[in-house]
Scaffold this active site. Structure first.
Site, PDB file in Angstrom:
ATOM      1  N   GLU A   1      -0.681  -9.231  -1.341  1.00 37.16           N
ATOM      2  CA  GLU A   1      -2.124  -9.487  -1.231  1.00 37.16           C
ATOM      3  C   GLU A   1      -2.787  -9.445  -2.617  1.00 37.16           C
ATOM      4  O   GLU A   1      -3.692 -10.228  -2.904  1.00 37.16           O
ATOM      5  CB  GLU A   1      -2.764  -8.480  -0.265  1.00 37.16           C
TER       6      GLU A   1
ATOM      7  N   GLU B   1       3.605  -5.739   7.244  1.00 31.91           N
ATOM      8  CA  GLU B   1       2.764  -4.736   7.895  1.00 31.91           C
ATOM      9  C   GLU B   1       3.030  -4.596   9.384  1.00 31.91           C
ATOM     10  O   GLU B   1       2.986  -3.508   9.947  1.00 31.91           O
ATOM     11  CB  GLU B   1       1.279  -5.067   7.663  1.00 31.91           C
TER      12      GLU B   1
ATOM     13  N   GLY C   1       0.465  -5.162   0.663  1.00 30.53           N
ATOM     14  CA  GLY C   1      -0.643  -5.118  -0.297  1.00 30.53           C
ATOM     15  C   GLY C   1      -0.243  -5.695  -1.647  1.00 30.53           C
ATOM     16  O   GLY C   1      -1.095  -6.201  -2.389  1.00 30.53           O
TER      17      GLY C   1
ATOM     18  N   ALA D   1       0.865  -1.180   0.000  1.00 26.71           N
ATOM     19  CA  ALA D   1       0.000   0.000   0.000  1.00 26.71           C
ATOM     20  C   ALA D   1       0.902   1.230   0.000  1.00 26.71           C
ATOM     21  O   ALA D   1       2.076   1.148   0.356  1.00 26.71           O
ATOM     22  CB  ALA D   1      -0.855  -0.013   1.264  1.00 26.71           C
TER      23      ALA D   1
HETATM   24  N1  3HC Z   1       4.636   3.440   0.130  1.00 29.39           N
HETATM   25  C1  3HC Z   1       5.149   4.637  -0.180  1.00 29.39           C
HETATM   26  N2  3HC Z   1       6.469   4.856  -0.417  1.00 29.39           N
HETATM   27  C2  3HC Z   1       7.276   3.820  -0.325  1.00 29.39           C
HETATM   28  C3  3HC Z   1       6.822   2.531   0.007  1.00 29.39           C
HETATM   29  C4  3HC Z   1       5.431   2.365   0.232  1.00 29.39           C
HETATM   30  N3  3HC Z   1       4.918   1.162   0.530  1.00 29.39           N
HETATM   31  N4  3HC Z   1       7.876   1.690   0.025  1.00 29.39           N
HETATM   32  C5  3HC Z   1       8.945   2.421  -0.291  1.00 29.39           C
HETATM   33  N5  3HC Z   1       8.589   3.707  -0.493  1.00 29.39           N
HETATM   34  C6  3HC Z   1       9.470   4.805  -0.911  1.00 29.39           C
HETATM   35  C7  3HC Z   1      10.542   5.110   0.118  1.00 29.39           C
HETATM   36  O1  3HC Z   1      10.072   6.007   1.094  1.00 29.39           O
HETATM   37  C8  3HC Z   1      11.623   5.718  -0.741  1.00 29.39           C
HETATM   38  O2  3HC Z   1      11.238   7.042  -1.003  1.00 29.39           O
HETATM   39  P1  3HC Z   1      12.344   8.214  -1.153  1.00 29.39           P
HETATM   40  O3  3HC Z   1      13.196   7.771  -2.304  1.00 29.39           O
HETATM   41  O4  3HC Z   1      11.540   9.416  -1.385  1.00 29.39           O
HETATM   42  O5  3HC Z   1      13.082   8.208   0.145  1.00 29.39           O
HETATM   43  C9  3HC Z   1      11.501   4.938  -2.038  1.00 29.39           C
HETATM   44  O6  3HC Z   1      10.187   4.373  -2.042  1.00 29.39           O
HETATM   45  C10 3HC Z   1      12.508   3.814  -2.192  1.00 29.39           C
HETATM   46  O7  3HC Z   1      12.453   2.999  -1.023  1.00 29.39           O
HETATM   47  P2  3HC Z   1      13.766   2.430  -0.338  1.00 29.39           P
HETATM   48  O8  3HC Z   1      14.772   3.519  -0.216  1.00 29.39           O
HETATM   49  O9  3HC Z   1      13.340   1.743   0.889  1.00 29.39           O
HETATM   50  O10 3HC Z   1      14.256   1.417  -1.452  1.00 29.39           O
HETATM   51  P3  3HC Z   1      14.926  -0.012  -1.277  1.00 29.39           P
HETATM   52  O11 3HC Z   1      15.204  -0.493  -2.634  1.00 29.39           O
HETATM   53  O12 3HC Z   1      16.028   0.050  -0.280  1.00 29.39           O
HETATM   54  O13 3HC Z   1      13.799  -0.950  -0.622  1.00 29.39           O
HETATM   55  C11 3HC Z   1      11.588  -1.902  -0.373  1.00 29.39           C
HETATM   56  C12 3HC Z   1      12.635  -1.249  -1.332  1.00 29.39           C
HETATM   57  C13 3HC Z   1      12.121  -3.266   0.100  1.00 29.39           C
HETATM   58  C14 3HC Z   1      10.329  -2.079  -1.135  1.00 29.39           C
HETATM   59  C15 3HC Z   1      11.409  -0.986   0.859  1.00 29.39           C
HETATM   60  O14 3HC Z   1      11.137   0.322   0.411  1.00 29.39           O
HETATM   61  C16 3HC Z   1      10.280  -1.388   1.756  1.00 29.39           C
HETATM   62  O15 3HC Z   1      10.456  -2.255   2.603  1.00 29.39           O
HETATM   63  N6  3HC Z   1       9.104  -0.712   1.601  1.00 29.39           N
HETATM   64  C17 3HC Z   1       7.987  -0.910   2.473  1.00 29.39           C
HETATM   65  C18 3HC Z   1       7.288  -2.211   2.159  1.00 29.39           C
HETATM   66  C19 3HC Z   1       6.089  -2.377   3.058  1.00 29.39           C
HETATM   67  O16 3HC Z   1       6.172  -2.226   4.271  1.00 29.39           O
HETATM   68  N7  3HC Z   1       4.944  -2.724   2.462  1.00 29.39           N
HETATM   69  C20 3HC Z   1       3.731  -2.872   3.207  1.00 29.39           C
HETATM   70  C21 3HC Z   1       3.005  -1.570   3.180  1.00 29.39           C
HETATM   71  S1  3HC Z   1       1.590  -1.574   4.219  1.00 29.39           S
HETATM   72  C22 3HC Z   1       0.413  -2.400   3.325  1.00 29.39           C
HETATM   73  O17 3HC Z   1       0.676  -2.858   2.246  1.00 29.39           O
HETATM   74  C23 3HC Z   1      -0.943  -2.455   3.976  1.00 29.39           C
HETATM   75  C24 3HC Z   1      -1.861  -3.423   3.286  1.00 29.39           C
HETATM   76  O18 3HC Z   1      -1.811  -4.652   3.946  1.00 29.39           O
HETATM   77  C25 3HC Z   1      -3.267  -2.918   3.333  1.00 29.39           C
END
Ligand code: 3HC
Ligand code: NAI
Length: 705
Positions: A114, A134, A111, A72
């Site tokens: 998912e 999450e 997500g 998400a």
């Molecule tokens: N939403 C918005 N922005 C995100 C994001 C997300 N889910 N994931 C990463 N970003 C952004 C980062 O803030 C960063 O932005 P910036 O360049 O402006 O600082 C950019 O994307 C690149 O991210 P990273 O620097 O972390 O890049 P990496 O290549 O090192 O890592 C990744 C990539 C493994 C995908 C890592 O970003 C990550 O772990 N992201 C979060 C993943 C996550 O937690 N997903 C679950 C979200 S909650 C959800 O899905 C709820 C659902 O169940 C309803």
């Protein structure tokens, strides 16, 4: 009608094309294809169009660029949700009447996974990774993940994956039934198309995970998980809600389970813990955004020199070796060289045992990538030299004078000093612009924090190289200015005094430790001192004694322990006694404290657990506000990242500044004024704190300025 791929409007991140009779949906929302409102709308429109058409026999969803969908869009959290909602969208994908294939590469997380679980078939490249992280953001998979994963991969697998949030390899995902096949086709779109064509040819039909019944498990499985996580993730709401959601999948219908998941998700979305963990996520990315190095290219780093092979030098060497760098370590004499070599080798063998390093790479490292010597001349070709000798200005000056004479032009000369003045060290050289502080934390190959201490004359290129090196070592780097203790240790010195103040006022060190562990700290401050060695703090106190303000109420009880030769764990005794039965309080400390109170004329009173926490946090936040005000830390978030990654501050509280915003800066200020009635030297409110309270602002306002 959805735009065709050949004529994409600039703002549409979801593009559909129909190849023969297969609809191919590409998600292009860089950098990680997060499921923003625009992506959800685009996918919804694509499936609406597919439902209207009768020439589509299968669907492929894939992500362009470096990944499938990483989840998400976290930036939308906390804002009013906008339709289409993700769970509805995924239900719509799953309801599609022709087979839907998710073609996966990069990281299918949250997500994103998912969405893949809502598809009917899943194919992935060999190095794809999966996960429902999450829980690490203080929430739970809220788009069917807690219902579909147990159905697909089994309840116990799902429970572990969801409560840990860990990433899963393609091999493991295949074994667990999360994906159907691994393909080494290099083009992901082609990989999806190939699978879809096969499905069409074989007359395959949609396979809906929601229609599977989860395999029942004994109630004890959930009870055991609850007990384990109550201990491991003490104080945290999300892991417990994750368990409840998965448990729901075993006893409710799919629709009821989804509704249960939603309610548990909403509860977490509204929690301070969710806000804190997401703050931590973004803060750790924001710290690397340092204005003075924007657009500045770092220098090349291949060869590292390390001076001193003690606790820190050996750890720094290991950290660099594990990152594939060449390391030359310098010690004082042949014996010290042999000890340093043995230290490095032992730590690396530990990495081999834990599967972090292959035996082959270990052999290559010990066979030449790593060298130890007592000859400084071997550093002539080093790109960066990191000094980690004794914490003495005289010794450090001597080392930097030698380095200046030996190192090649452009080499970066760094000090790992904990407290000393990096400007004074830089002044020993003819090239202060190449001198910087690189302050690692112990154990250096494990701890994620690196303070990059920028001295007055440090060149931006050198700072940029420090950040590049941190990235290579997989560390979180924070820019710090020069002062006694930089960001972390300076703040630590201050809140440690507040801990001592609570003890003099009436608490025992053990009560202080217990209160702070209950608050969420990894360890209490007195247990930490024992671990680090009480002699270290003692040496610092002696060094600072000549400059100590006579108005300071100096707590002496730790000195009494040191005078008796009790330095903590390493001598078997400190604030605690370390024996066969583990760690037990050392009652001698209470005698020293009672004597000190008597000498100072203090009548001990009962200090509540809440007061201990309030004192500790007020002192931490107050000094941190000064650190920000003086520009030692660029922003409040830099302080948070420092305390989270170097000092065991609970991540789910987001760091001290986020905590202060959560409880209210006016409360912190009122606490300081209350404690000042007892000790108005220690408790002087920082002017930044007073200004923010007067203006009704928060630390977050400064982060966003
Ligand atoms: N939403 C918005 N922005 C995100 C994001 C997300 N889910 N994931 C990463 N970003 C952004 C980062 O803030 C960063 O932005 P910036 O360049 O402006 O600082 C950019 O994307 C690149 O991210 P990273 O620097 O972390 O890049 P990496 O290549 O090192 O890592 C990744 C990539 C493994 C995908 C890592 O970003 C990550 O772990 N992201 C979060 C993943 C996550 O937690 N997903 C679950 C979200 S909650 C959800 O899905 C709820 C659902 O169940 C309803
Ligand atoms: P240590 O005492 O374990 O190791 C210092 C090493 O430096 C010794 O092995 C010694 O033989 C060697 N040495 C001394 N003078 C030398 C010289 N002229 N040339 C080559 N080698 C020399 O000390 P530790 O704990 O590793 O600390 C080193 C530095 O790191 C200090 O500045 C300390 O403040 C800092 N630091 C320490 C942390 C810790 O937790 N121990 C954490 C972060 C920084």
């Amino acid at each position: 009608m959805l735009p065709r791929k050949e004529e994409p409007p600039v703002s549409n991140p979801v593009l559909m094309e129909v190849v023969d009779d297969i609809a191919v949906i590409a998600i292009a929302n860089p950098p990680v294809n997060a499921l923003s409102h625009a992506v959800r709308s685009g996918l919804d429109a694509a499936f609406a169009e597919i439902a209207r058409r009768d020439d589509v026999k299968a669907v492929v969803i894939y992500g362009t660029d470096r990944t499938f969908i990483a989840g998400a869009d976290i930036r939308e959290f906390g804002k009013p949700p906008q339709e289409p909602f993700l769970p509805d969208l995924i239900n719509r994908i799953e309801a599609c009447v022709v087979p839907v294939v998710a073609a996966l590469h990069g990281t299918a997380l949250g997500g994103g996974l998912e969405v893949a679980l809502g598809a009917h078939y899943r194919v992935a490249v060999p190095n794809a990774r999966f996960g429902l992280p999450e829980v690490t953001l203080g929430i739970l998979p809220g788009a069917g993940g807690t219902q579909r994963l147990p159905r697909l991969a089994g309840v116990e697998f799902a429970l572990e994956a969801i409560t840990s949030g860990r990433q899963i390899s393609a091999d493991e995902a295949l074994k667990a039934g999360v994906i159907d096949r691994i393909s080494d086709t290099s083009d992901v779109r082609e990989m999806g198309l190939t699978y879809a064509r096969e499905l069409v040819a074989s007359g395959a039909t949609p396979r809906r995970t929601s229609e599977l019944s989860p395999v029942p498990v004994a109630a004890e499985v959930f009870d055991a998980a609850r007990t384990r996580l109550a201990k491991k993730a003490r104080g945290q709401l999300a892991p417990q809600n994750c368990i409840k959601a998965v448990e729901g999948a075993t006893r409710l219908s799919f629709a009821e389970g989804l509704a249960n998941e939603r309610a548990l998700f909403q509860e977490l979305m509204e929690s301070d813990q969710r806000a804190a963990l997401i703050h931590a996520f973004f803060a750790e990315r924001q710290v690397a955004k340092v204005p003075e190095i924007k657009d500045v290219a770092p220098r090349t780093i291949d060869q590292i020199g390390v001076i001193g092979g003690g606790t820190m030098g050996a750890g720094i060497a290991v950290s660099a070796l594990l990152a594939g760098l060449q390391v030359t370590l310098i010690e004082r004499d042949a014996d010290a060289v042999a000890r340093a070599e043995a230290n490095v080798s032992k730590t690396l063998q530990g990495s081999v045992k834990r599967g972090k390093l292959s035996q082959e790479n270990y052999d290559a490292i010990m066979g030449g990538t790593f060298r130890a010597s007592d000859d400084y001349a071997t550093l002539a070709e080093a790109d960066v030299v990191i000094e980690a000798v004794f914490e003495s200005m005289e010794v450090k000056k001597d080392v930097f004078t030698k380095l200046d004479a030996i190192c090649k032009p452009g080499a970066i000369l760094a000090s790992n000093t904990s407290y000393l003045d990096v400007n004074e060290i830089a002044a020993m050289t003819s090239r202060p612009e190449d001198v910087i502080g690189l302050h690692f934390f112990s154990p250096a190959h494990v701890m994620r924090l690196l303070e990059i201490v920028v001295a007055d004359k440090t060149a931006p290129e050198v700072t940029a190289t420090g950040f590049a090196l941190a990235k290579r070592l997989k560390k979180v780097a924070v820019r710090a200015g020069v002062c006694d203790g930089f960001i972390g240790n300076r703040i630590l010195s201050h809140y440690r005094k507040a801990g001592d103040g609570a003890v003099l006022a009436g608490a025992s060190p053990f009560e202080v430790d217990r209160a702070l562990v209950n608050f969420g700290l990894a360890m209490g401050p007195y247990a930490v001192s024992d671990l680090a060695g009480l002699d270290i703090g003692w040496a610092t106190r002696k060094r600072l004694a000549p400059t100590r303000d006579p108005r300071e109420v100096y707590a002496e009880f730790a000195d009494r322990l040191c005078e008796a030769g009790h330095f903590g764990r390493k001598t078997g005794k400190g604030f605690y006694v370390y024996g066969e039965e583990g760690q037990v309080p050392n009652d001698e400390v209470l005698e020293h404290i009672a004597m000190e109170r008597a000498a100072k004329g203090i009548a001990a009173r009962k200090i509540s657990e809440q007061e201990i926490v309030d004192r500790y946090m007020a002192a931490m936040v107050n000094e941190a506000a000064r650190v920000v005000e003086e520009g030692i830390a660029l922003r409040p978030l830099d302080v948070d990242v420092t305390l989270l990654n170097g000092y065991g501050f609970p991540r789910w509280r987001g760091g001290p500044m986020q905590y202060a915003d959560t409880v209210g800066l006016d409360k912190i200020l009122a606490d300081i004024e209350r404690f000042a009635q007892e000790d108005d030297f220690l408790w002087q409110p920082a002017s930044l704190l007073k200004r923010l309270v007067a203006e009704g602002k928060t630390f977050a306002d400064l982060n966003n300025a």
